[in-house]
Motif scaffolding. Structure first.
Motif, PDB file in Angstrom:
ATOM      1  N   SER A 114       0.847  -1.196   0.000  1.00 17.58           N
ATOM      2  CA  SER A 114       0.000   0.000   0.000  1.00 17.58           C
ATOM      3  C   SER A 114       0.878   1.239   0.000  1.00 17.58           C
ATOM      4  O   SER A 114       2.000   1.209   0.511  1.00 17.58           O
ATOM      5  CB  SER A 114      -0.908   0.013   1.239  1.00 17.58           C
ATOM      6  OG  SER A 114      -1.675   1.208   1.278  1.00 17.58           O
ATOM      7  N   VAL A 119      -2.854   2.564   6.097  1.00 17.51           N
ATOM      8  CA  VAL A 119      -3.098   1.169   5.733  1.00 17.51           C
ATOM      9  C   VAL A 119      -1.867   0.319   6.034  1.00 17.51           C
ATOM     10  O   VAL A 119      -1.997  -0.810   6.536  1.00 17.51           O
ATOM     11  CB  VAL A 119      -3.536   1.044   4.259  1.00 17.51           C
ATOM     12  CG1 VAL A 119      -3.630  -0.410   3.834  1.00 17.51           C
ATOM     13  CG2 VAL A 119      -4.873   1.745   4.040  1.00 17.51           C
ATOM     14  N   VAL A 154      -5.282  -4.060  -2.876  1.00 18.58           N
ATOM     15  CA  VAL A 154      -6.298  -3.006  -2.896  1.00 18.58           C
ATOM     16  C   VAL A 154      -7.549  -3.506  -2.193  1.00 18.58           C
ATOM     17  O   VAL A 154      -7.790  -4.705  -2.109  1.00 18.58           O
ATOM     18  CB  VAL A 154      -6.641  -2.528  -4.331  1.00 18.58           C
ATOM     19  CG1 VAL A 154      -5.431  -1.877  -4.980  1.00 18.58           C
ATOM     20  CG2 VAL A 154      -7.161  -3.666  -5.175  1.00 18.58           C
ATOM     21  N   GLU A 159      -9.962   0.691   3.846  1.00 24.85           N
ATOM     22  CA  GLU A 159      -9.252   1.535   2.876  1.00 24.85           C
ATOM     23  C   GLU A 159     -10.222   2.573   2.314  1.00 24.85           C
ATOM     24  O   GLU A 159     -11.320   2.243   1.877  1.00 24.85           O
ATOM     25  CB  GLU A 159      -8.685   0.688   1.736  1.00 24.85           C
ATOM     26  CG  GLU A 159      -7.910   1.517   0.706  1.00 24.85           C
ATOM     27  CD  GLU A 159      -7.403   0.688  -0.451  1.00 24.85           C
ATOM     28  OE1 GLU A 159      -6.188   0.441  -0.489  1.00 24.85           O
ATOM     29  OE2 GLU A 159      -8.223   0.278  -1.297  1.00 24.85           O
ATOM     30  N   ASP A 163      -6.724   6.688   0.734  1.00 25.99           N
ATOM     31  CA  ASP A 163      -5.706   5.637   0.864  1.00 25.99           C
ATOM     32  C   ASP A 163      -5.390   5.036  -0.503  1.00 25.99           C
ATOM     33  O   ASP A 163      -4.220   4.831  -0.856  1.00 25.99           O
ATOM     34  CB  ASP A 163      -6.175   4.522   1.801  1.00 25.99           C
ATOM     35  CG  ASP A 163      -6.372   4.986   3.228  1.00 25.99           C
ATOM     36  OD1 ASP A 163      -5.572   5.805   3.716  1.00 25.99           O
ATOM     37  OD2 ASP A 163      -7.343   4.509   3.860  1.00 25.99           O
ATOM     38  N   THR A 167      -1.818   5.085  -2.861  1.00 23.21           N
ATOM     39  CA  THR A 167      -1.177   3.940  -3.520  1.00 23.21           C
ATOM     40  C   THR A 167      -1.037   4.206  -5.014  1.00 23.21           C
ATOM     41  O   THR A 167       0.033   3.976  -5.595  1.00 23.21           O
ATOM     42  CB  THR A 167      -1.984   2.652  -3.274  1.00 23.21           C
ATOM     43  OG1 THR A 167      -2.091   2.434  -1.864  1.00 23.21           O
ATOM     44  CG2 THR A 167      -1.326   1.453  -3.931  1.00 23.21           C
TER      45      THR A 167
END
Length: 188
Positions: A114, A119, A154, A159, A163, A167
């Motif tokens: 991530s 996270v 993912v 999340e 977030d 990523t």
């Protein structure tokens, strides 16, 4: 493929390995080298060292870097590589030895999972976005033209769109040569 270690002691919150394969156990270096020589005797010229976290390898007074040096010195070996590295156990010293060893493939698989610090903390990964970017920058500076690949999860529980965007932005910034992207899936 030559297994150098089994199990894992990291306990990332999404991972079953420590529970089903138990804590990290490292093979003795002389057994690893003997297996490589046996493979060479059978005509194999390329070896991949395997472990859930190869960087954590330790055998008495020997660490992963010293093992890499010994493997590089095996007569008849054409090329070798390793997977998988954990960012919290990856160092500049590893990058320097990667650059120096002639038989070692200039390729690093470094799972980020991530780009969000929130996270990463929930995942119990033991590093931050900033420290990961620092590793990537050192790697690219020291191991010129070295390939870089990663793993990403993912949809990790809780999340957010922010977030996810962290990523996504990290991936755009780093420009990995390859990535394995997985949708989080709960398991019993």
């Amino acid at each position: 493929f030559v297994v150098i270690s089994e199990g894992c002691s990291n306990f990332c919150s999404y991972c079953v390995v420590p529970y089903v394969r138990s804590a990290l156990r490292n093979r003795k270096s002389e057994h690893i080298l003997r297996e490589i020589k046996e493979a060479l005797d059978c005509g194999i010229k390329k070896i991949t060292l395997l472990g859930q976290n190869v960087n954590a390898y330790q055998d008495v007074d020997e660490d992963f870097i010293s093992l890499l040096k010994k493997v590089n010195d095996v007569d008849g070996l054409g090329e070798f590589s390793f997977v998988t590295s954990h960012p919290k156990d990856t160092s500049e010293d590893l990058f320097k030895i990667m650059a120096d060893l002639k038989k070692l493939k200039k390729s690093l698989h470094l799972p980020v999972q991530s780009g969000s610090d929130r996270v990463l903390k929930l995942m119990n990964r033991g590093y931050t976005r900033k420290s990961y970017l620092g590793l990537v920058n050192k790697y690219r500076k020291i191991v010129e033209s070295g390939a870089l690949s990663t793993d990403i999860i993912v949809g990790f529980p809780s999340e957010t769109e922010i977030d996810f965007q962290d990523t996504f932005d990290l991936v755009k910034e780093i420009k990995f040569d390859a990535s394995f992207i997985f949708k989080y899936s709960p398991r019993p």
